[in-house]
Design a protein around this motif. Structure first.
Motif: not given
Length: 144
Positions: A10-12, A17-23, A123-126
């Motif tokens: 779900l998180g991915r 969704f937000f990556a596609a919106r470039d926000e 999408g990145e390690p914390l």
């Protein structure tokens, strides 16, 4: 309750969704890690308690559970395993960490689901900035 793997999925999707919106988006996962909660809200009696009464009820329920030996100690190994998982980009740990979640991490460990969703959305390690494990009940973990 959703599994950690399903929560990551779900998180991915949210991240995509937000990556596609470039926000620019800040993903926040909050809550505790390994812990047992015998009582953290007022009793369901229909009586509305004041904040002072509610806090006293919580203290009493927790003291009774401690005296009865029904509160398990905090699980440092589970915390550390969880932090290693969100500190990587690997996903194999998602299957193991959630196995017997309440037994391994306590009945409050499901709060880690919010962390996993935020981790997967970003999408990145914390990076663990601070982790203090204190069996007297006070702990702090800060991720970035």
């Amino acid at each position: 309750m959703a599994s950690f793997r399903r929560t990551a999925s779900l998180g991915r999707r949210v991240g995509e969704f937000f990556a596609a919106r470039d926000e620019r988006v800040l993903y926040v996962g909050s809550g505790g890690l390994a812990h047992d909660l015998p009582g953290f809200r007022e009793p369901e009696t229909g009586v509305v308690l004041t904040e002072e009464e509610r806090q006293e009820w919580i203290r009493r329920v927790n003291a009774e559970a401690r005296d009865a030996g029904t509160i398990r100690s905090l699980i440092q190994d589970w915390d550390e395993e969880f932090l290693r998982g969100v500190g990587s980009s690997e996903t194999a740990w998602l299957d193991e960490i959630g196995t017997d979640l309440v037994e391994r991490g306590g009945n409050g460990a499901m709060e880690g689901l919010t962390w996993v969703a935020a981790w997967a959305a970003g999408g990145e390690p914390l990076q663990t900035v601070a982790h203090e494990f204190d069996t007297s009940g006070g702990r702090a973990v800060v991720m970035s």
